[in-house]
Write an enzyme that holds these catalytic residues in place. Structure first.
Site, PDB file in Angstrom:
ATOM      1  N   ARG A   1      -8.038   9.158  13.801  1.00 41.60           N
ATOM      2  CA  ARG A   1      -8.120   8.849  12.784  1.00 41.60           C
ATOM      3  C   ARG A   1      -7.175   7.102  13.355  1.00 41.60           C
ATOM      4  NH1 ARG A   1      -7.769  12.469   9.142  1.00 41.60           N
ATOM      5  NH2 ARG A   1      -5.658  11.931   8.646  1.00 41.60           N
TER       6      ARG A   1
ATOM      7  N   LYS B   1      -9.584   0.122   5.644  1.00 45.64           N
ATOM      8  CA  LYS B   1      -8.844   0.512   3.918  1.00 45.64           C
ATOM      9  C   LYS B   1      -8.443  -1.287   4.137  1.00 45.64           C
ATOM     10  CE  LYS B   1      -5.025   2.896   5.421  1.00 45.64           C
ATOM     11  NZ  LYS B   1      -4.925   4.636   5.334  1.00 45.64           N
TER      12      LYS B   1
ATOM     13  N   TYR C   1      14.391 -24.155  -4.201  1.00 44.25           N
ATOM     14  CA  TYR C   1      14.958 -23.095  -5.670  1.00 44.25           C
ATOM     15  C   TYR C   1      15.861 -22.775  -5.035  1.00 44.25           C
ATOM     16  CZ  TYR C   1      10.207 -23.223  -7.409  1.00 44.25           C
ATOM     17  OH  TYR C   1       9.064 -23.830  -8.352  1.00 44.25           O
TER      18      TYR C   1
ATOM     19  N   CYS D   1       9.354 -20.264  -2.037  1.00 44.46           N
ATOM     20  CA  CYS D   1       8.148 -20.527  -2.738  1.00 44.46           C
ATOM     21  C   CYS D   1       7.187 -19.855  -2.788  1.00 44.46           C
ATOM     22  CB  CYS D   1       8.618 -21.895  -3.066  1.00 44.46           C
ATOM     23  SG  CYS D   1       9.597 -22.478  -3.274  1.00 44.46           S
TER      24      CYS D   1
ATOM     25  N   ASP E   1       4.282 -21.480  -2.489  1.00 46.81           N
ATOM     26  CA  ASP E   1       3.242 -21.622  -1.751  1.00 46.81           C
ATOM     27  C   ASP E   1       3.789 -22.600  -0.666  1.00 46.81           C
ATOM     28  OD1 ASP E   1       0.890 -21.442  -3.831  1.00 46.81           O
ATOM     29  OD2 ASP E   1       2.344 -23.750  -4.708  1.00 46.81           O
TER      30      ASP E   1
HETATM   31  C1  LIG Z   1      -4.591   4.622   6.678  1.00 41.81           C
HETATM   32  C2  LIG Z   1      -5.016   6.380   7.448  1.00 41.81           C
HETATM   33  C3  LIG Z   1      -5.570   6.788   8.388  1.00 41.81           C
HETATM   34  C4  LIG Z   1      -5.029   5.147   9.981  1.00 41.81           C
HETATM   35  O1  LIG Z   1      -2.904   4.866   9.790  1.00 41.81           O
HETATM   36  P1  LIG Z   1      -2.116   4.615  11.125  1.00 41.81           P
HETATM   37  O2  LIG Z   1      -1.357   4.917  10.663  1.00 41.81           O
HETATM   38  O3  LIG Z   1      -2.224   3.216  10.220  1.00 41.81           O
HETATM   39  O4  LIG Z   1      -2.644   4.978  12.120  1.00 41.81           O
HETATM   40  C5  LIG Z   1      -5.932   7.391   8.566  1.00 41.81           C
HETATM   41  N1  LIG Z   1      -6.106   8.615   7.926  1.00 41.81           N
HETATM   42  C6  LIG Z   1      -5.972   8.166   6.846  1.00 41.81           C
HETATM   43  C7  LIG Z   1      -6.474   8.481   5.423  1.00 41.81           C
HETATM   44  C8  LIG Z   1      -5.171   6.490   6.392  1.00 41.81           C
HETATM   45  O5  LIG Z   1      -5.177   6.246   4.758  1.00 41.81           O
END
Ligand SMILES: *Cc1c(COP(=O)(O)O)cnc(C)c1O
Length: 375
Positions: free
Chosen positions: A224, A36, A267, A314, A316
Protein backbone atom coordinates in the site's frame (compact mmCIF):
# COMPACT_ATOMS: atom_id res chain seq x y z
CA UNK A 1 -5.37 30.20 -21.28
CA UNK A 2 -6.70 31.55 -18.01
CA UNK A 3 -4.16 32.57 -15.45
CA UNK A 4 -4.58 32.23 -11.72
CA UNK A 5 -2.71 33.77 -8.79
CA UNK A 6 -1.21 30.39 -7.95
CA UNK A 7 -1.22 26.84 -9.20
CA UNK A 8 0.07 23.44 -8.22
CA UNK A 9 1.56 21.68 -11.23
CA UNK A 10 1.20 17.92 -11.08
CA UNK A 11 3.77 16.07 -13.17
CA UNK A 12 2.05 12.94 -14.45
CA UNK A 13 5.30 11.68 -15.98
CA UNK A 14 6.82 11.75 -12.50
CA UNK A 15 3.86 9.71 -11.20
CA UNK A 16 4.52 7.08 -13.86
CA UNK A 17 8.22 7.07 -12.99
CA UNK A 18 7.51 6.65 -9.26
CA UNK A 19 5.02 3.84 -9.79
CA UNK A 20 7.67 2.12 -11.92
CA UNK A 21 10.15 2.33 -9.04
CA UNK A 22 7.57 1.02 -6.59
CA UNK A 23 6.60 -1.88 -8.83
CA UNK A 24 10.25 -2.83 -9.08
CA UNK A 25 10.72 -2.57 -5.30
CA UNK A 26 7.55 -4.60 -4.70
CA UNK A 27 8.94 -7.42 -6.82
CA UNK A 28 5.70 -8.19 -8.62
CA UNK A 29 3.38 -7.78 -5.63
CA UNK A 30 0.31 -5.75 -6.68
CA UNK A 31 0.02 -2.14 -5.51
CA UNK A 32 -2.92 -0.53 -3.71
CA UNK A 33 -2.32 3.21 -4.09
CA UNK A 34 -3.26 5.32 -1.06
CA UNK A 35 -5.23 8.27 -2.46
CA UNK A 36 -6.82 9.55 0.74
CA UNK A 37 -6.90 13.29 1.46
CA UNK A 38 -7.36 14.24 -2.20
CA UNK A 39 -4.49 11.98 -3.25
CA UNK A 40 -2.22 13.70 -0.74
CA UNK A 41 -3.33 17.07 -2.11
CA UNK A 42 -2.56 16.19 -5.74
CA UNK A 43 -6.22 15.93 -6.81
CA UNK A 44 -8.16 12.70 -6.25
CA UNK A 45 -9.50 11.81 -9.66
CA UNK A 46 -6.80 12.85 -12.16
CA UNK A 47 -4.09 11.48 -9.89
CA UNK A 48 -5.94 8.19 -9.39
CA UNK A 49 -6.45 7.84 -13.13
CA UNK A 50 -2.72 8.38 -13.71
CA UNK A 51 -1.83 5.87 -11.00
CA UNK A 52 -4.09 3.22 -12.49
CA UNK A 53 -2.72 3.87 -15.98
CA UNK A 54 0.79 3.43 -14.56
CA UNK A 55 -0.03 0.01 -13.14
CA UNK A 56 -1.49 0.55 -9.67
CA UNK A 57 -4.13 -2.19 -9.53
CA UNK A 58 -6.18 -1.07 -6.52
CA UNK A 59 -6.88 2.18 -4.67
CA UNK A 60 -7.33 2.83 -0.96
CA UNK A 61 -8.96 5.72 0.85
CA UNK A 62 -9.52 6.61 4.48
CA UNK A 63 -13.10 7.89 4.19
CA UNK A 64 -15.91 6.09 2.42
CA UNK A 65 -16.92 9.33 0.70
CA UNK A 66 -13.48 9.37 -0.93
CA UNK A 67 -14.05 5.83 -2.18
CA UNK A 68 -17.49 6.77 -3.49
CA UNK A 69 -15.99 9.82 -5.23
CA UNK A 70 -13.68 7.49 -7.17
CA UNK A 71 -16.70 5.50 -8.32
CA UNK A 72 -18.66 8.65 -9.21
CA UNK A 73 -15.72 9.60 -11.44
CA UNK A 74 -15.97 6.30 -13.27
CA UNK A 75 -12.88 4.62 -11.79
CA UNK A 76 -13.49 0.88 -11.82
CA UNK A 77 -10.46 -0.74 -10.12
CA UNK A 78 -11.08 -2.31 -6.69
CA UNK A 79 -11.32 0.32 -3.94
CA UNK A 80 -10.99 -0.14 -0.18
CA UNK A 81 -12.05 2.45 2.42
CA UNK A 82 -10.71 1.93 5.95
CA UNK A 83 -11.92 4.59 8.38
CA UNK A 84 -15.63 4.08 8.90
CA UNK A 85 -18.03 5.36 11.54
CA UNK A 86 -21.50 4.16 12.53
CA UNK A 87 -24.37 5.22 10.30
CA UNK A 88 -22.39 5.79 7.13
CA UNK A 89 -24.02 4.81 3.80
CA UNK A 90 -22.73 1.25 3.69
CA UNK A 91 -25.61 0.27 1.37
CA UNK A 92 -24.26 2.76 -1.15
CA UNK A 93 -20.74 1.39 -0.62
CA UNK A 94 -22.02 -2.08 -1.55
CA UNK A 95 -23.93 -0.85 -4.58
CA UNK A 96 -20.77 0.94 -5.75
CA UNK A 97 -18.57 -2.09 -5.02
CA UNK A 98 -16.38 -0.31 -2.46
CA UNK A 99 -14.63 -2.76 -0.15
CA UNK A 100 -14.83 -1.97 3.57
CA UNK A 101 -12.46 -2.48 6.46
CA UNK A 102 -13.69 -3.67 9.86
CA UNK A 103 -11.85 -3.66 13.19
CA UNK A 104 -14.69 -4.69 15.45
CA UNK A 105 -17.80 -6.86 15.57
CA UNK A 106 -20.16 -3.89 15.86
CA UNK A 107 -19.07 -2.41 12.52
CA UNK A 108 -19.01 -5.82 10.88
CA UNK A 109 -22.64 -6.37 11.94
CA UNK A 110 -23.64 -2.97 10.59
CA UNK A 111 -21.99 -3.80 7.27
CA UNK A 112 -23.77 -7.18 7.26
CA UNK A 113 -27.10 -5.43 7.82
CA UNK A 114 -26.45 -3.29 4.73
CA UNK A 115 -25.64 -6.46 2.82
CA UNK A 116 -28.95 -8.06 3.81
CA UNK A 117 -30.84 -4.90 2.91
CA UNK A 118 -29.26 -4.59 -0.53
CA UNK A 119 -28.79 -8.28 -1.31
CA UNK A 120 -25.13 -7.55 -2.13
CA UNK A 121 -22.37 -9.46 -0.36
CA UNK A 122 -19.97 -7.05 1.38
CA UNK A 123 -16.28 -7.51 0.62
CA UNK A 124 -14.46 -6.86 3.88
CA UNK A 125 -10.88 -6.52 4.99
CA UNK A 126 -10.38 -7.35 8.67
CA UNK A 127 -7.82 -5.09 10.31
CA UNK A 128 -5.59 -6.40 13.10
CA UNK A 129 -3.86 -4.11 15.58
CA UNK A 130 -0.37 -5.62 15.60
CA UNK A 131 1.12 -3.05 17.95
CA UNK A 132 0.36 0.47 16.76
CA UNK A 133 -2.77 0.80 18.92
CA UNK A 134 -4.54 2.91 16.31
CA UNK A 135 -7.04 1.21 13.98
CA UNK A 136 -7.47 -2.54 14.02
CA UNK A 137 -8.72 -5.19 16.40
CA UNK A 138 -6.54 -5.85 19.43
CA UNK A 139 -5.28 -9.41 19.14
CA UNK A 140 -7.27 -10.36 22.26
CA UNK A 141 -10.49 -9.52 20.39
CA UNK A 142 -9.30 -10.82 17.00
CA UNK A 143 -10.58 -14.43 17.33
CA UNK A 144 -14.10 -13.16 18.07
CA UNK A 145 -13.97 -10.77 15.10
CA UNK A 146 -12.77 -13.53 12.80
CA UNK A 147 -15.44 -15.93 14.13
CA UNK A 148 -18.16 -13.35 13.47
CA UNK A 149 -16.83 -12.80 9.95
CA UNK A 150 -16.86 -16.54 9.27
CA UNK A 151 -20.44 -16.77 10.53
CA UNK A 152 -21.55 -13.85 8.33
CA UNK A 153 -19.64 -15.34 5.43
CA UNK A 154 -21.56 -18.62 5.78
CA UNK A 155 -24.77 -16.60 5.63
CA UNK A 156 -23.56 -14.84 2.48
CA UNK A 157 -23.65 -11.35 4.02
CA UNK A 158 -19.91 -10.79 3.88
CA UNK A 159 -16.91 -12.18 2.10
CA UNK A 160 -13.55 -11.77 3.79
CA UNK A 161 -11.22 -10.60 1.01
CA UNK A 162 -8.43 -9.07 3.07
CA UNK A 163 -6.53 -9.36 6.35
CA UNK A 164 -4.37 -6.40 7.12
CA UNK A 165 -2.46 -4.21 9.53
CA UNK A 166 -0.28 -1.08 9.55
CA UNK A 167 3.26 -0.33 10.76
CA UNK A 168 3.99 2.30 13.40
CA UNK A 169 7.69 2.76 12.58
CA UNK A 170 8.52 1.33 9.16
CA UNK A 171 10.27 4.66 8.47
CA UNK A 172 12.83 3.81 11.17
CA UNK A 173 14.74 0.91 9.60
CA UNK A 174 15.77 -1.65 12.20
CA UNK A 175 13.30 -0.44 14.80
CA UNK A 176 12.46 -3.45 17.00
CA UNK A 177 8.73 -2.71 16.70
CA UNK A 178 8.85 -3.74 13.02
CA UNK A 179 9.82 -7.33 13.79
CA UNK A 180 7.35 -7.43 16.69
CA UNK A 181 4.50 -6.23 14.46
CA UNK A 182 5.36 -8.79 11.78
CA UNK A 183 5.30 -11.54 14.44
CA UNK A 184 1.92 -10.35 15.68
CA UNK A 185 0.62 -10.18 12.12
CA UNK A 186 1.70 -13.78 11.56
CA UNK A 187 -0.21 -14.83 14.70
CA UNK A 188 -3.32 -12.99 13.51
CA UNK A 189 -3.06 -14.60 10.06
CA UNK A 190 -2.65 -18.07 11.56
CA UNK A 191 -5.73 -17.61 13.74
CA UNK A 192 -7.75 -16.44 10.75
CA UNK A 193 -6.56 -19.41 8.76
CA UNK A 194 -7.53 -21.86 11.53
CA UNK A 195 -10.96 -20.24 11.75
CA UNK A 196 -11.46 -20.60 8.01
CA UNK A 197 -11.24 -16.90 7.15
CA UNK A 198 -8.01 -16.98 5.17
CA UNK A 199 -8.70 -18.79 1.91
CA UNK A 200 -6.27 -18.56 -0.97
CA UNK A 201 -8.13 -15.56 -2.45
CA UNK A 202 -7.71 -13.51 0.72
CA UNK A 203 -5.18 -10.68 0.41
CA UNK A 204 -2.80 -10.13 3.30
CA UNK A 205 -1.32 -6.61 3.42
CA UNK A 206 0.72 -4.49 5.80
CA UNK A 207 3.42 -2.56 3.87
CA UNK A 208 3.36 1.23 3.42
CA UNK A 209 5.95 3.11 1.29
CA UNK A 210 8.73 2.83 3.87
CA UNK A 211 8.19 -0.93 4.21
CA UNK A 212 8.13 -1.40 0.43
CA UNK A 213 11.56 0.23 0.24
CA UNK A 214 13.16 -1.69 3.10
CA UNK A 215 11.22 -4.86 4.03
CA UNK A 216 10.75 -7.42 1.24
CA UNK A 217 9.42 -9.85 3.87
CA UNK A 218 6.46 -7.52 4.47
CA UNK A 219 5.12 -7.66 0.91
CA UNK A 220 2.61 -10.48 1.40
CA UNK A 221 -0.10 -10.31 -1.31
CA UNK A 222 -0.49 -6.56 -1.70
CA UNK A 223 1.47 -3.43 -0.77
CA UNK A 224 0.00 0.00 0.00
CA UNK A 225 2.24 2.84 -1.17
CA UNK A 226 1.28 6.44 -0.49
CA UNK A 227 3.93 9.14 -0.15
CA UNK A 228 6.43 7.48 -2.50
CA UNK A 229 3.96 7.59 -5.42
CA UNK A 230 4.02 11.37 -5.06
CA UNK A 231 7.81 11.33 -5.36
CA UNK A 232 8.54 12.07 -1.72
CA UNK A 233 10.93 9.94 0.28
CA UNK A 234 9.33 7.74 2.94
CA UNK A 235 12.71 7.64 4.73
CA UNK A 236 14.48 10.95 4.05
CA UNK A 237 17.58 9.80 5.96
CA UNK A 238 18.04 7.13 3.27
CA UNK A 239 17.82 9.53 0.34
CA UNK A 240 15.25 9.83 -2.42
CA UNK A 241 15.22 6.19 -3.70
CA UNK A 242 15.28 7.65 -7.23
CA UNK A 243 11.78 9.10 -6.80
CA UNK A 244 10.78 12.34 -8.56
CA UNK A 245 8.72 14.97 -6.74
CA UNK A 246 5.36 15.28 -8.48
CA UNK A 247 4.10 18.64 -7.23
CA UNK A 248 5.47 22.10 -8.04
CA UNK A 249 3.76 25.05 -6.34
CA UNK A 250 4.00 28.37 -8.12
CA UNK A 251 2.44 31.80 -7.70
CA UNK A 252 2.52 35.02 -9.68
CA UNK A 253 3.54 38.28 -8.10
CA UNK A 254 0.39 40.39 -7.56
CA UNK A 255 2.20 43.62 -6.72
CA UNK A 256 5.82 44.76 -6.83
CA UNK A 257 6.81 48.09 -5.26
CA UNK A 258 9.71 50.17 -3.97
CA UNK A 259 9.55 51.02 -0.27
CA UNK A 260 11.92 53.18 1.79
CA UNK A 261 14.39 52.07 4.44
CA UNK A 262 12.81 51.24 7.80
CA UNK A 263 9.48 50.06 6.37
CA UNK A 264 7.77 47.54 8.64
CA UNK A 265 6.28 44.65 6.62
CA UNK A 266 3.05 42.66 7.18
CA UNK A 267 1.15 42.00 10.43
CA UNK A 268 3.09 42.95 13.51
CA UNK A 269 5.71 44.72 11.37
CA UNK A 270 8.11 41.91 12.31
CA UNK A 271 10.30 42.48 9.25
CA UNK A 272 11.83 45.92 8.76
CA UNK A 273 13.65 46.87 5.56
CA UNK A 274 17.27 47.86 6.12
CA UNK A 275 17.42 50.05 2.99
CA UNK A 276 15.24 51.20 0.14
CA UNK A 277 14.17 47.99 -1.53
CA UNK A 278 11.67 46.19 -3.75
CA UNK A 279 8.97 44.08 -2.11
CA UNK A 280 6.81 41.53 -3.93
CA UNK A 281 3.38 40.31 -2.87
CA UNK A 282 2.97 36.54 -3.28
CA UNK A 283 -0.75 35.63 -3.37
CA UNK A 284 -0.68 32.50 -1.20
CA UNK A 285 -1.20 32.29 2.55
CA UNK A 286 -2.11 30.05 5.41
CA UNK A 287 -5.56 29.44 3.92
CA UNK A 288 -3.66 27.70 1.12
CA UNK A 289 -1.49 25.66 3.46
CA UNK A 290 1.49 28.01 3.69
CA UNK A 291 1.78 27.73 7.44
CA UNK A 292 1.90 30.95 9.43
CA UNK A 293 4.76 29.18 11.16
CA UNK A 294 6.65 29.33 7.81
CA UNK A 295 7.43 33.01 8.42
CA UNK A 296 11.20 33.33 8.14
CA UNK A 297 11.66 29.56 7.76
CA UNK A 298 11.26 28.77 4.06
CA UNK A 299 12.62 30.26 0.86
CA UNK A 300 10.91 30.80 -2.49
CA UNK A 301 12.56 31.22 -5.88
CA UNK A 302 12.00 34.62 -7.55
CA UNK A 303 14.07 35.98 -10.41
CA UNK A 304 16.36 32.96 -10.23
CA UNK A 305 17.29 33.51 -6.57
CA UNK A 306 15.97 32.21 -3.30
CA UNK A 307 14.21 34.74 -1.08
CA UNK A 308 13.05 34.40 2.49
CA UNK A 309 9.47 35.19 3.41
CA UNK A 310 9.56 38.78 4.71
CA UNK A 311 7.34 39.17 7.77
CA UNK A 312 4.20 37.31 8.71
CA UNK A 313 2.45 34.89 6.38
CA UNK A 314 -1.17 36.17 6.17
CA UNK A 315 -4.33 34.30 5.21
CA UNK A 316 -4.03 34.97 1.47
CA UNK A 317 -0.57 36.47 0.95
CA UNK A 318 2.98 37.02 2.08
CA UNK A 319 5.78 39.38 1.04
CA UNK A 320 9.29 38.83 -0.28
CA UNK A 321 12.16 41.31 -0.35
CA UNK A 322 14.23 41.21 -3.56
CA UNK A 323 16.47 44.23 -2.88
CA UNK A 324 17.35 45.99 -6.13
CA UNK A 325 16.67 42.99 -8.35
CA UNK A 326 14.04 43.45 -11.04
CA UNK A 327 10.56 42.22 -10.09
CA UNK A 328 7.19 42.92 -11.73
CA UNK A 329 3.58 41.93 -11.26
CA UNK A 330 2.95 38.67 -13.09
CA UNK A 331 6.46 37.28 -12.48
CA UNK A 332 6.47 33.66 -11.45
CA UNK A 333 7.61 32.57 -8.01
CA UNK A 334 8.32 28.90 -7.29
CA UNK A 335 7.54 27.96 -3.70
CA UNK A 336 8.68 24.36 -4.05
CA UNK A 337 9.41 21.92 -6.84
CA UNK A 338 11.75 19.06 -7.68
CA UNK A 339 14.74 21.39 -7.23
CA UNK A 340 15.91 21.41 -10.85
CA UNK A 341 16.01 25.21 -11.13
CA UNK A 342 17.36 25.84 -7.66
CA UNK A 343 13.98 26.07 -5.97
CA UNK A 344 13.32 24.56 -2.54
CA UNK A 345 12.06 20.98 -2.47
CA UNK A 346 9.20 19.73 -0.36
CA UNK A 347 11.73 17.85 1.75
CA UNK A 348 13.49 21.15 2.53
CA UNK A 349 10.17 22.70 3.49
CA UNK A 350 9.40 19.78 5.78
CA UNK A 351 12.84 19.91 7.38
CA UNK A 352 12.69 23.68 7.90
CA UNK A 353 9.17 23.49 9.36
CA UNK A 354 9.88 20.52 11.62
CA UNK A 355 7.36 18.24 9.93
CA UNK A 356 7.04 15.59 7.22
CA UNK A 357 6.26 16.20 3.55
CA UNK A 358 2.88 14.43 3.94
CA UNK A 359 1.64 17.32 6.08
CA UNK A 360 2.65 20.02 3.63
CA UNK A 361 1.10 18.49 0.50
CA UNK A 362 -2.14 17.49 2.21
CA UNK A 363 -2.67 21.00 3.56
CA UNK A 364 -2.49 22.70 0.17
CA UNK A 365 -5.82 24.52 -0.04
CA UNK A 366 -8.74 23.80 -2.33
CA UNK A 367 -8.64 27.19 -4.06
CA UNK A 368 -5.23 26.49 -5.62
CA UNK A 369 -5.93 24.83 -8.96
CA UNK A 370 -4.10 21.60 -9.71
CA UNK A 371 -2.81 21.69 -13.27
CA UNK A 372 -1.85 18.38 -14.86
CA UNK A 373 1.16 18.12 -17.13
CA UNK A 374 2.99 15.31 -18.88
CA UNK A 375 -0.04 13.17 -19.77
C1 LIG B 1 -1.76 6.44 4.28
C2 LIG B 1 -1.72 4.97 4.37
C3 LIG B 1 -0.80 4.23 3.62
C4 LIG B 1 0.30 4.87 2.81
O1 LIG B 1 1.29 5.32 3.71
P1 LIG B 1 2.64 6.03 3.18
O2 LIG B 1 3.48 6.12 4.39
O3 LIG B 1 2.24 7.36 2.66
O4 LIG B 1 3.19 5.14 2.14
C5 LIG B 1 -0.89 2.87 3.67
N1 LIG B 1 -1.83 2.26 4.43
C6 LIG B 1 -2.71 2.93 5.19
C7 LIG B 1 -3.70 2.21 6.01
C8 LIG B 1 -2.68 4.31 5.20
O5 LIG B 1 -3.55 4.99 5.95
Amino acid sequence: MTTTPAQARIDLAAIRHNVGILRERAGGTPLMGAVKADAYGHGLVPTSEALVAAGVSRLGTAYLREGLALRAAGITVPVLSWILTPGEPFDEALRQDVELSASDVRLLEEIAAAARATGITAKVHLEADTGMSRGGSPLAAWPALVAKAVELQAEGAVEVVGLWSHFASADIPGDPSIRMQLDQFEIALKQAEQAGAAGSHVMRHIANSAAIMTLPEARYDLVRPGIAMYGLSPIPEMGDFGLRQVMTLTARIALAKRVPENSGVSYGLLYVTDRETTLGLVPLGYADGILRHATGRVEVLAGGRRRAIAGRVCMDQFMIDVGDDPLAAGDEVILFGPGKDGESTLQEWADNLGTITHEIVTRLGARVPRVYEGA
